[in-house]
Design a protein around this motif. Structure first.
Motif, short mmCIF file in Angstrom:
data_model
loop_
_atom_site.label_atom_id
_atom_site.label_comp_id
_atom_site.label_asym_id
_atom_site.label_seq_id
_atom_site.Cartn_x
_atom_site.Cartn_y
_atom_site.Cartn_z
N MET A 1 0.85 -1.18 0.00
CA MET A 1 0.00 0.00 0.00
C MET A 1 0.89 1.24 0.00
O MET A 1 1.79 1.37 0.81
CB MET A 1 -0.89 -0.03 1.23
N SER A 2 0.63 2.15 -0.91
CA SER A 2 1.45 3.35 -1.01
C SER A 2 0.84 4.49 -0.19
O SER A 2 -0.36 4.51 0.07
CB SER A 2 1.62 3.77 -2.45
N LYS A 3 1.68 5.44 0.20
CA LYS A 3 1.25 6.61 0.95
C LYS A 3 1.05 7.77 -0.02
O LYS A 3 1.79 7.91 -0.99
CB LYS A 3 2.31 7.03 1.96
N ILE A 4 0.07 8.60 0.26
CA ILE A 4 -0.13 9.83 -0.48
C ILE A 4 0.65 10.92 0.24
O ILE A 4 0.49 11.13 1.45
CB ILE A 4 -1.63 10.22 -0.55
N LEU A 5 1.52 11.60 -0.49
CA LEU A 5 2.36 12.65 0.08
C LEU A 5 2.08 13.97 -0.62
O LEU A 5 1.59 13.99 -1.76
CB LEU A 5 3.83 12.27 -0.09
N THR A 6 2.40 15.06 0.06
CA THR A 6 2.24 16.40 -0.53
C THR A 6 3.53 17.20 -0.35
O THR A 6 4.31 16.95 0.55
CB THR A 6 1.09 17.18 0.13
N LYS A 7 3.68 18.16 -1.23
CA LYS A 7 4.81 19.10 -1.12
C LYS A 7 4.29 20.47 -1.55
O LYS A 7 3.68 20.61 -2.61
CB LYS A 7 5.96 18.65 -2.02
N HIS A 8 4.52 21.47 -0.71
CA HIS A 8 4.05 22.83 -0.98
C HIS A 8 5.20 23.67 -1.54
O HIS A 8 6.32 23.60 -1.05
CB HIS A 8 3.52 23.46 0.31
N PHE A 9 4.89 24.49 -2.54
CA PHE A 9 5.85 25.40 -3.14
C PHE A 9 5.24 26.80 -3.13
O PHE A 9 4.04 26.96 -3.27
CB PHE A 9 6.14 25.00 -4.59
N GLN A 10 6.11 27.82 -2.97
CA GLN A 10 5.63 29.20 -2.95
C GLN A 10 6.60 30.11 -3.66
O GLN A 10 7.81 29.91 -3.60
CB GLN A 10 5.46 29.65 -1.50
N TYR A 11 6.04 31.12 -4.33
CA TYR A 11 6.85 32.11 -5.03
C TYR A 11 6.22 33.48 -4.85
O TYR A 11 5.02 33.66 -5.06
CB TYR A 11 6.90 31.76 -6.52
N THR A 12 7.03 34.46 -4.43
CA THR A 12 6.53 35.82 -4.31
C THR A 12 7.24 36.77 -5.26
O THR A 12 6.70 37.81 -5.61
CB THR A 12 6.70 36.38 -2.87
N GLY A 13 8.46 36.44 -5.64
CA GLY A 13 9.22 37.31 -6.52
C GLY A 13 9.84 38.50 -5.81
O GLY A 13 10.45 39.35 -6.44
N THR A 14 9.70 38.57 -4.49
CA THR A 14 10.25 39.71 -3.75
C THR A 14 11.68 39.46 -3.31
O THR A 14 12.35 40.37 -2.85
CB THR A 14 9.40 40.02 -2.49
N ASP A 15 12.14 38.24 -3.44
CA ASP A 15 13.48 37.86 -3.01
C ASP A 15 14.28 37.46 -4.25
O ASP A 15 13.80 36.73 -5.10
CB ASP A 15 13.37 36.67 -2.05
N ASP A 16 15.50 37.93 -4.36
CA ASP A 16 16.34 37.59 -5.51
C ASP A 16 16.61 36.10 -5.61
O ASP A 16 16.99 35.61 -6.67
CB ASP A 16 17.68 38.34 -5.44
N PHE A 17 16.45 35.38 -4.52
CA PHE A 17 16.73 33.95 -4.51
C PHE A 17 15.49 33.11 -4.80
O PHE A 17 15.57 31.89 -4.85
CB PHE A 17 17.35 33.54 -3.17
N ASP A 18 14.33 33.75 -4.96
CA ASP A 18 13.11 33.02 -5.30
C ASP A 18 13.25 32.34 -6.64
O ASP A 18 13.77 32.92 -7.60
CB ASP A 18 11.91 33.97 -5.37
N GLN A 19 12.80 31.10 -6.71
CA GLN A 19 12.77 30.37 -7.97
C GLN A 19 11.31 30.28 -8.40
O GLN A 19 10.41 30.18 -7.57
CB GLN A 19 13.29 28.95 -7.79
N SER A 20 11.09 30.25 -9.69
CA SER A 20 9.73 30.11 -10.19
C SER A 20 9.14 28.79 -9.70
O SER A 20 9.86 27.84 -9.37
CB SER A 20 9.70 30.16 -11.71
N LEU A 21 7.82 28.72 -9.66
CA LEU A 21 7.17 27.49 -9.24
C LEU A 21 7.58 26.32 -10.13
O LEU A 21 7.83 25.21 -9.64
CB LEU A 21 5.65 27.65 -9.26
N ASP A 22 7.65 26.56 -11.43
CA ASP A 22 8.04 25.49 -12.36
C ASP A 22 9.41 24.93 -12.02
O ASP A 22 9.60 23.72 -12.00
CB ASP A 22 8.04 25.99 -13.80
N ASP A 23 10.37 25.82 -11.77
CA ASP A 23 11.72 25.37 -11.44
C ASP A 23 11.74 24.58 -10.13
O ASP A 23 12.39 23.54 -10.03
CB ASP A 23 12.69 26.55 -11.32
N GLN A 24 11.03 25.09 -9.12
CA GLN A 24 10.98 24.40 -7.84
C GLN A 24 10.37 23.01 -7.96
O GLN A 24 10.90 22.02 -7.44
CB GLN A 24 10.15 25.20 -6.83
N ILE A 25 9.25 22.93 -8.68
CA ILE A 25 8.56 21.65 -8.84
C ILE A 25 9.42 20.67 -9.64
O ILE A 25 9.57 19.50 -9.25
CB ILE A 25 7.19 21.86 -9.51
#
Length: 63
Positions: A1-25
């Protein structure tokens, strides 16, 4: 039986180190070895508050 897992990603663009959602995912999928058989869904959301737009994504997958 497999487990269902989640991962949250966030992007604001206010930080120079922010990565786009696509890149993060994509980096997370590569790192975790998630395939199309493991991927259940990706939900996207966005909102703006006091001029700051925040974009979020929730990745659902099974292991």
């Amino acid at each position: 039986m497999s487990k269902i897992l989640t991962k949250h990603f966030q992007y604001t663009g206010t930080d120079d180190f922010d990565q786009s959602l696509d890149d993060q995912i994509n980096q997370f999928i590569d790192k975790e070895g998630i395939t199309s058989e493991n991927l259940i869904d990706v939900k996207f959301s966005g909102h703006s508050d006091q001029g700051v737009a925040t974009y979020s994504a929730l990745l659902l997958y099974k292991n």
